[in-house]
Design a protein around this motif. Structure first.
Motif, PDB file in Angstrom:
ATOM      1  N   LEU A  75       0.851  -1.183   0.000  1.00 20.42           N
ATOM      2  CA  LEU A  75       0.000   0.000   0.000  1.00 20.42           C
ATOM      3  C   LEU A  75       0.889   1.236   0.000  1.00 20.42           C
ATOM      4  O   LEU A  75       1.759   1.370   0.862  1.00 20.42           O
ATOM      5  CB  LEU A  75      -0.910   0.012   1.231  1.00 20.42           C
ATOM      6  CG  LEU A  75      -1.796  -1.220   1.441  1.00 20.42           C
ATOM      7  CD1 LEU A  75      -2.580  -1.079   2.744  1.00 20.42           C
ATOM      8  CD2 LEU A  75      -2.749  -1.415   0.276  1.00 20.42           C
ATOM      9  N   SER A  76       0.675   2.135  -0.955  1.00 19.07           N
ATOM     10  CA  SER A  76       1.503   3.342  -1.064  1.00 19.07           C
ATOM     11  C   SER A  76       0.613   4.568  -1.187  1.00 19.07           C
ATOM     12  O   SER A  76      -0.373   4.557  -1.927  1.00 19.07           O
ATOM     13  CB  SER A  76       2.420   3.270  -2.289  1.00 19.07           C
ATOM     14  OG  SER A  76       3.311   2.188  -2.204  1.00 19.07           O
ATOM     15  N   LEU A  77       0.971   5.619  -0.470  1.00 18.89           N
ATOM     16  CA  LEU A  77       0.225   6.866  -0.568  1.00 18.89           C
ATOM     17  C   LEU A  77       0.535   7.578  -1.872  1.00 18.89           C
ATOM     18  O   LEU A  77       1.659   7.536  -2.372  1.00 18.89           O
ATOM     19  CB  LEU A  77       0.572   7.801   0.591  1.00 18.89           C
ATOM     20  CG  LEU A  77      -0.053   7.518   1.951  1.00 18.89           C
ATOM     21  CD1 LEU A  77       0.288   8.642   2.914  1.00 18.89           C
ATOM     22  CD2 LEU A  77      -1.557   7.349   1.851  1.00 18.89           C
ATOM     23  N   LYS A  78      -0.477   8.232  -2.406  1.00 21.47           N
ATOM     24  CA  LYS A  78      -0.266   9.126  -3.534  1.00 21.47           C
ATOM     25  C   LYS A  78       0.370  10.414  -3.008  1.00 21.47           C
ATOM     26  O   LYS A  78       0.605  10.568  -1.827  1.00 21.47           O
ATOM     27  CB  LYS A  78      -1.597   9.424  -4.219  1.00 21.47           C
ATOM     28  CG  LYS A  78      -2.301   8.199  -4.786  1.00 21.47           C
ATOM     29  CD  LYS A  78      -3.654   8.576  -5.376  1.00 21.47           C
ATOM     30  CE  LYS A  78      -4.417   7.361  -5.865  1.00 21.47           C
ATOM     31  NZ  LYS A  78      -5.759   7.736  -6.404  1.00 21.47           N
ATOM     32  N   GLY A  79       0.591  11.363  -3.902  1.00 19.40           N
ATOM     33  CA  GLY A  79       1.262  12.585  -3.483  1.00 19.40           C
ATOM     34  C   GLY A  79       2.765  12.406  -3.524  1.00 19.40           C
ATOM     35  O   GLY A  79       3.288  11.324  -3.809  1.00 19.40           O
ATOM     36  N   LEU A  80       3.486  13.471  -3.242  1.00 18.35           N
ATOM     37  CA  LEU A  80       4.945  13.448  -3.322  1.00 18.35           C
ATOM     38  C   LEU A  80       5.550  14.046  -2.061  1.00 18.35           C
ATOM     39  O   LEU A  80       5.188  15.153  -1.662  1.00 18.35           O
ATOM     40  CB  LEU A  80       5.419  14.237  -4.552  1.00 18.35           C
ATOM     41  CG  LEU A  80       6.922  14.303  -4.798  1.00 18.35           C
ATOM     42  CD1 LEU A  80       7.219  14.316  -6.287  1.00 18.35           C
ATOM     43  CD2 LEU A  80       7.548  15.545  -4.147  1.00 18.35           C
ATOM     44  N   ARG A  81       6.441  13.299  -1.438  1.00 19.51           N
ATOM     45  CA  ARG A  81       7.161  13.812  -0.273  1.00 19.51           C
ATOM     46  C   ARG A  81       8.442  14.487  -0.746  1.00 19.51           C
ATOM     47  O   ARG A  81       9.287  13.866  -1.385  1.00 19.51           O
ATOM     48  CB  ARG A  81       7.492  12.691   0.707  1.00 19.51           C
ATOM     49  CG  ARG A  81       8.451  13.128   1.829  1.00 19.51           C
ATOM     50  CD  ARG A  81       8.469  12.140   2.959  1.00 19.51           C
ATOM     51  NE  ARG A  81       7.190  12.141   3.654  1.00 19.51           N
ATOM     52  CZ  ARG A  81       6.814  11.203   4.517  1.00 19.51           C
ATOM     53  NH1 ARG A  81       7.611  10.183   4.766  1.00 19.51           N
ATOM     54  NH2 ARG A  81       5.637  11.278   5.116  1.00 19.51           N
ATOM     55  N   TYR A  82       8.576  15.756  -0.400  1.00 22.20           N
ATOM     56  CA  TYR A  82       9.778  16.505  -0.760  1.00 22.20           C
ATOM     57  C   TYR A  82      10.704  16.557   0.444  1.00 22.20           C
ATOM     58  O   TYR A  82      10.288  16.914   1.549  1.00 22.20           O
ATOM     59  CB  TYR A  82       9.416  17.918  -1.205  1.00 22.20           C
ATOM     60  CG  TYR A  82      10.592  18.695  -1.742  1.00 22.20           C
ATOM     61  CD1 TYR A  82      10.967  18.590  -3.073  1.00 22.20           C
ATOM     62  CD2 TYR A  82      11.342  19.524  -0.917  1.00 22.20           C
ATOM     63  CE1 TYR A  82      12.051  19.295  -3.573  1.00 22.20           C
ATOM     64  CE2 TYR A  82      12.428  20.228  -1.404  1.00 22.20           C
ATOM     65  CZ  TYR A  82      12.776  20.111  -2.732  1.00 22.20           C
ATOM     66  OH  TYR A  82      13.854  20.807  -3.212  1.00 22.20           O
ATOM     67  N   ILE A  83      11.954  16.192   0.222  1.00 21.04           N
ATOM     68  CA  ILE A  83      12.952  16.150   1.284  1.00 21.04           C
ATOM     69  C   ILE A  83      13.964  17.250   1.021  1.00 21.04           C
ATOM     70  O   ILE A  83      14.581  17.305  -0.046  1.00 21.04           O
ATOM     71  CB  ILE A  83      13.616  14.760   1.332  1.00 21.04           C
ATOM     72  CG1 ILE A  83      12.537  13.704   1.624  1.00 21.04           C
ATOM     73  CG2 ILE A  83      14.708  14.715   2.388  1.00 21.04           C
ATOM     74  CD1 ILE A  83      12.969  12.296   1.384  1.00 21.04           C
ATOM     75  N   TYR A  84      14.123  18.131   1.992  1.00 23.88           N
ATOM     76  CA  TYR A  84      14.905  19.352   1.802  1.00 23.88           C
ATOM     77  C   TYR A  84      16.394  19.083   1.975  1.00 23.88           C
ATOM     78  O   TYR A  84      16.860  18.768   3.069  1.00 23.88           O
ATOM     79  CB  TYR A  84      14.428  20.432   2.781  1.00 23.88           C
ATOM     80  CG  TYR A  84      12.999  20.833   2.523  1.00 23.88           C
ATOM     81  CD1 TYR A  84      12.693  21.894   1.687  1.00 23.88           C
ATOM     82  CD2 TYR A  84      11.943  20.108   3.073  1.00 23.88           C
ATOM     83  CE1 TYR A  84      11.379  22.239   1.410  1.00 23.88           C
ATOM     84  CE2 TYR A  84      10.628  20.438   2.802  1.00 23.88           C
ATOM     85  CZ  TYR A  84      10.356  21.500   1.967  1.00 23.88           C
ATOM     86  OH  TYR A  84       9.055  21.829   1.686  1.00 23.88           O
ATOM     87  N   SER A  85      17.136  19.212   0.882  1.00 20.38           N
ATOM     88  CA  SER A  85      18.587  19.054   0.942  1.00 20.38           C
ATOM     89  C   SER A  85      19.237  20.431   0.904  1.00 20.38           C
ATOM     90  O   SER A  85      18.572  21.451   0.737  1.00 20.38           O
ATOM     91  CB  SER A  85      19.079  18.187  -0.218  1.00 20.38           C
ATOM     92  OG  SER A  85      18.855  18.829  -1.457  1.00 20.38           O
ATOM     93  N   ALA A 105      16.022  17.834  -3.299  1.00 15.66           N
ATOM     94  CA  ALA A 105      16.804  18.803  -4.067  1.00 15.66           C
ATOM     95  C   ALA A 105      17.046  20.015  -3.184  1.00 15.66           C
ATOM     96  O   ALA A 105      16.422  20.183  -2.130  1.00 15.66           O
ATOM     97  CB  ALA A 105      16.085  19.204  -5.358  1.00 15.66           C
ATOM     98  N   SER A 106      17.951  20.858  -3.633  1.00 17.09           N
ATOM     99  CA  SER A 106      18.237  22.101  -2.907  1.00 17.09           C
ATOM    100  C   SER A 106      17.679  23.308  -3.640  1.00 17.09           C
ATOM    101  O   SER A 106      18.001  24.447  -3.298  1.00 17.09           O
ATOM    102  CB  SER A 106      19.752  22.259  -2.718  1.00 17.09           C
ATOM    103  OG  SER A 106      20.414  22.279  -3.977  1.00 17.09           O
ATOM    104  N   SER A 107      16.834  23.086  -4.646  1.00 14.74           N
ATOM    105  CA  SER A 107      16.317  24.196  -5.453  1.00 14.74           C
ATOM    106  C   SER A 107      15.455  25.157  -4.647  1.00 14.74           C
ATOM    107  O   SER A 107      15.266  26.307  -5.051  1.00 14.74           O
ATOM    108  CB  SER A 107      15.527  23.662  -6.652  1.00 14.74           C
ATOM    109  OG  SER A 107      14.486  22.805  -6.229  1.00 14.74           O
ATOM    110  N   TRP A 108      14.925  24.715  -3.505  1.00 12.80           N
ATOM    111  CA  TRP A 108      14.144  25.619  -2.661  1.00 12.80           C
ATOM    112  C   TRP A 108      15.002  26.786  -2.174  1.00 12.80           C
ATOM    113  O   TRP A 108      14.486  27.865  -1.871  1.00 12.80           O
ATOM    114  CB  TRP A 108      13.564  24.852  -1.470  1.00 12.80           C
ATOM    115  CG  TRP A 108      14.593  24.314  -0.519  1.00 12.80           C
ATOM    116  CD1 TRP A 108      15.404  23.233  -0.704  1.00 12.80           C
ATOM    117  CD2 TRP A 108      14.931  24.842   0.761  1.00 12.80           C
ATOM    118  NE1 TRP A 108      16.218  23.046   0.376  1.00 12.80           N
ATOM    119  CE2 TRP A 108      15.952  24.018   1.298  1.00 12.80           C
ATOM    120  CE3 TRP A 108      14.470  25.916   1.517  1.00 12.80           C
ATOM    121  CZ2 TRP A 108      16.521  24.240   2.541  1.00 12.80           C
ATOM    122  CZ3 TRP A 108      15.028  26.140   2.762  1.00 12.80           C
ATOM    123  CH2 TRP A 108      16.042  25.310   3.261  1.00 12.80           C
TER     124      TRP A 108
END
Length: 375
Positions: free
Chosen positions: A115-125, A317-320
């Motif tokens: 079972l996997s959730l939809k959506g996208l988890r963004y991890i701040y690098s 990514a570090s684009s933030w």
């Protein structure tokens, strides 16, 4: 933000379901299609009768919420994990599936049902060693951060972890990157650096397992055999699977092998070394062939256009940080320049809110006015 956040989401989702559908006689189906019937729901228990059983199974609602909270935190659960939570795993899985059906997908993989959730988890690098950037992430809804092992391995006092905990990241919130790319860049600049050691990396993961929820393998671009050998070695040394890294320069047979081994998430790397058109073609091929049976992490992909074009499971990514470095604001429709009145911290905060919103973007969502770039 803590584990309470995920438990609150679980409780809200569970209560909403039982208010609507928790009536005697309501049927929920297991992943294999067998019908289970809700006999009654009390404040503490759900009683479910299976098609083959004479007596109803009593499932504590607290355990159901715990399972849902784990799903919100990990974003993926296998039936094997459910067995460890509640012995009536098929009944519990059936409840979770119907409760989360609008935001969850069922993946039938060689390793079993997932079972996997939809959506996208963004991890701040790109998080600095200080507290400033971490505080901005925390205050604007960021849930997870990427820590570069290469840059913190000499921090014997673990101040990086103390900073996270002090700012409220008191749960497993770190994706650990070994820092192979950082090491390579240091060598290219003529610096003398200590190479990454598999055993030391594994020991670091175990030592900080209270805050590391995922860790990437030590990969070698252009050498899938060494990358896979490192991945298997780390699994044995740590006692749990790292996230393997597939480089787009390799054949899809390498990716197929990782999928056959049952990895819950597979990182897609090496895309920064190919042109825009070729990258899109590669991503098209990957998701067309494997999108229904695997979860993919976009390694170092910070373009909102690319993140929204494909059903990524997670990304880092570090684009933030472009809000501070270049005065650029990220939006769901592209990049715009920040207005002159906007401070660098306000620009960073806006970018964090944009990426944080993707976690609950289960389908095309109505855009909040807070996510529109200011003028």
């Amino acid at each position: 933000m803590s584990t309470i956040h995920f438990l609150e989401k679980a409780e809200a989702k569970e209560r909403l379901f039982f208010r609507k559908y928790g009536k005697p006689g309501y049927q929920v189906h297991t992943v294999t299609g067998r019908a289970n019937t809700i006999e009654r729901v009390t404040e503490k228990y759900v009683y479910i009768k299976t098609s083959s059983g004479n007596e109803a199974n009593r499932i504590p609602r607290e355990r159901l919420r715990q399972a849902l909270a784990i799903l919100f935190h990990q974003r993926v659960i296998t039936l094997k994990e459910l067995i460890r939570i509640q012995k009536f795993s098929s009944a519990l899985a059936a409840l979770i599936r119907i409760i989360m059906i609008d935001i969850c997908k069922v993946l039938r993989t060689p390793a079993g049902v997932r079972l996997s959730l939809k959506g996208l988890r963004y991890i701040y690098s790109g998080i600095s060693k200080g507290k400033r950037d971490v505080r901005i992430v925390k205050q604007n809804g960021g849930l997870f951060v990427l820590i570069n092992y290469f840059t913190v391995r000499s921090d014997t006092a673990a101040t990086w972890k103390d900073n996270l905990r002090e700012l409220g990241f008191d749960y497993k919130c770190v994706m650990l990157d070994p820092g192979e790319k950082t090491l390579h860049e240091a060598k290219r600049k003529g610096k003398t650096v200590k190479p990454l050691d598999l055993d030391e990396y594994a020991e670091f993961v175990k030592q900080h397992s209270d805050i590391i929820y995922q860790f990437l393998t030590i990969d070698k671009i252009g050498d899938p055999e060494t990358t896979q050998a490192n991945t298997l070695y780390l699994e044995r040394a740590v006692g749990r699977k790292p996230i393997p890294v597939y480089h787009v320069q390799n054949s899809l047979a390498v990716l197929q092998d990782y999928i056959d081994q049952g990895y819950e998430v597979i990182a897609i790397g090496g895309s920064v070394f190919v042109g825009r058109k070729r990258r899109a073609q590669l991503f098209d091929d990957i998701f067309k062939r494997f999108g229904d049976i695997a979860n993919f992490h976009a390694l170092g992909v910070g373009s909102t256009e690319l993140l929204l074009q494909y059903p990524w499971f997670s990304a880092d990514a570090s684009s933030w940080l472009n809000g501070r470095i270049f005065g650029k604001l990220l939006s769901l429709h592209g990049t715009v320049r920040a207005p002159i009145w906007m401070t660098s911290e306000e620009s960073l905060a806006f970018n964090v809110r944009i990426f944080s919103s993707l976690e609950d973007r289960y389908d095309d969502m109505q855009i909040s006015i807070d996510l529109l770039p200011p003028r």
